[in-house]
Design an enzyme around this catalytic site. Sequence first.
Site, mmCIF file in Angstrom:
data_model
loop_
_atom_site.group_PDB
_atom_site.id
_atom_site.type_symbol
_atom_site.label_atom_id
_atom_site.label_comp_id
_atom_site.label_asym_id
_atom_site.label_seq_id
_atom_site.Cartn_x
_atom_site.Cartn_y
_atom_site.Cartn_z
ATOM 1 N N ASP A 207 0.829 -1.208 0.000
ATOM 2 C CA ASP A 207 0.000 0.000 0.000
ATOM 3 C C ASP A 207 0.867 1.263 0.000
ATOM 4 O OD1 ASP A 207 -2.826 0.970 0.422
ATOM 5 O OD2 ASP A 207 -1.921 1.891 2.198
ATOM 6 N N GLU A 256 14.077 -15.177 0.625
ATOM 7 C CA GLU A 256 14.435 -16.261 1.556
ATOM 8 C C GLU A 256 13.576 -17.492 1.273
ATOM 9 O OE1 GLU A 256 13.687 -14.556 5.410
ATOM 10 O OE2 GLU A 256 15.362 -13.151 5.225
HETATM 11 C C1 NOJ Z 1 -4.458 2.979 -0.787
HETATM 12 C C2 NOJ Z 1 -5.611 2.052 -0.521
HETATM 13 O O1 NOJ Z 1 -5.913 1.367 -1.698
HETATM 14 C C3 NOJ Z 1 -6.732 2.922 -0.014
HETATM 15 O O2 NOJ Z 1 -7.943 2.216 0.068
HETATM 16 C C4 NOJ Z 1 -6.330 3.512 1.303
HETATM 17 O O3 NOJ Z 1 -7.316 4.432 1.722
HETATM 18 C C5 NOJ Z 1 -5.001 4.253 1.210
HETATM 19 N N1 NOJ Z 1 -4.029 3.544 0.456
HETATM 20 C C6 NOJ Z 1 -4.440 4.491 2.586
HETATM 21 O O4 NOJ Z 1 -4.008 3.284 3.138
#
Ligand code: NOJ
Length: 547
Positions: A207, A256
């Site tokens: 993310d 790993e």
């Molecule tokens: C990207 C994620 O896809 C989204 O849903 C989220 O709100 C933001 N990152 C923050 O984590």
Amino acid sequence: MSTLSPDSAWWRQAAVYQIYPRSFSDANGDGMGDLPGVTARMGYLSALGIDAIWLSPFYPSALADGGYDVDDYRNVDPRLGSLSDFNAMVSAAHASGIRVIVDIVPNHSSNRHEWFQAALASAPGSPERARYHFLDGLGADGELPPSDWPSHFGGPAWTRVPDGQWYLHLFATEQPDFNWDHPEVREDFHTTLRFWADRGVDGFRVDVAHALIKDMSLPLRSKPALEILVDDGTDPLFDRDEVHEVFAGWRSVLNEYDPPKAAVAEAWVPFTNRRLKYARPTELGQAFNFDLLQAPFSAVEFRSIAEKCLSEADASGASSTWVFSNHDVVRHPSRYALPDGSTLADLEAWLLADGATPVVDLARGLRRARAATLFMLGLPGSAYLYQGEELGLFEVADLPASSLQDPTWFRTGNKVKGRDGCRVPLPWSASTANFGFGGTPWLPQPEWFGEHAADVQDGVAGSTLEMYRAALKLRGTLQTSESLEWLSSPGASVVHYRRPNGWEVLTNFAAVPAALPAGVDLSKVVLSSGAPATESIPAETTLWLAP
Ligand code: NOJ
């Protein structure tokens, strides 16, 4: 027992199906989808023909941002199941030949994470605060935030704590950003990667991968608009060169394992050359490419994006990725149903008007979405699909305001509706309560979901579900190499490509039928996204031709 192939490059051309767990399938009837719900639907996923599932966060969370506010990275939210339910789900997936990718959220934790709670309980300047970004404010009494940085969801990116300091959160107040210069933060994420890898997961979706490292040197630099990026690594907040050291470290951990674990960066970096740095074999291996998702349905745009992304992926050693829908954007059949030329601002206005204005052409939107999907599924690289797109679901644009949960809605003072409309729990069965999802869903399902239910489309020739099934089944035969040849066509509305094994894909982007390119033999058509092709390519339709 696992039926996975031993191929360590499985991810390079995989079809990956994104599960938003709270909206997929609810096995215990509490209105929230769960891991046993995923396990129970493994037969459906297997029949769909996907190679892997990617699960959005299922970790303990107060759901300030749909689970992207993680309280504990190495556990399962009790409302979604337990670690043994997770193990059972992985075993069931592997027994069906389906790999499992989990979401890792390294930019921020939740404010309920034990480290953040310890930071709040400790004094300014303490080691506990050093794992996040705590600073004194500006102004005579520190009453102003340390910088003008906004949050992605609206409002400032800083929140003040009772002792007067401020902490940074690029997203919601409940999502404090980690300090990635801190060795304990780095080490802890290695532990988390190993924790899930040891439980058999095959890969990770990372993310906001491009946000981890910030230039926190004082005075903080001004950045009033988050979406404006620079392409040289000097932005104070995003895509800084130092972030690549972090992912080189992650690659060592992922390697790993035998086979090495796969990873894909979510990095909304508009410069392909910089985005691909995350995808180098020495880092994550893949990065999402949102170019097609952001493009209008146009022959010129689709062809030039595909051409550019494929050649750049080639040069970096990565494979390209493609995506039209996910849990953060308006579903693509609805995007394509808006009047041509609609912008992001128009989309937001349409949502605010509960989808009433401008008037959308849903049949056209779905026709184009199906054509776009077959265009994408024929390309080399990995295709990321979002749950419900195989049912031809539209955005639920008219969710009642009282049901909205997206922090965007609250942090913009109800000016931007946000992403709930693509997160409504799935319709499995037209005639069962809650369309077979489980208990009363946490977001209300509209009546029209019944027409899209999986059981209504099952076995029905030409349904969107059967089109996806057919395409995903044929894709195995089509994806034998990672290259393609672009062919010329008489009309500007047609894009035509051929894979080295002889498969051909033709898309007509126009609203009227298009003439066939010379030499195209319609008796070879094995799949059409629309009407059968007789002597031309139907309007807004993709055809697949077998060798
Ligand atoms: C990207 C994620 O896809 C989204 O849903 C989220 O709100 C933001 N990152 C923050 O984590």
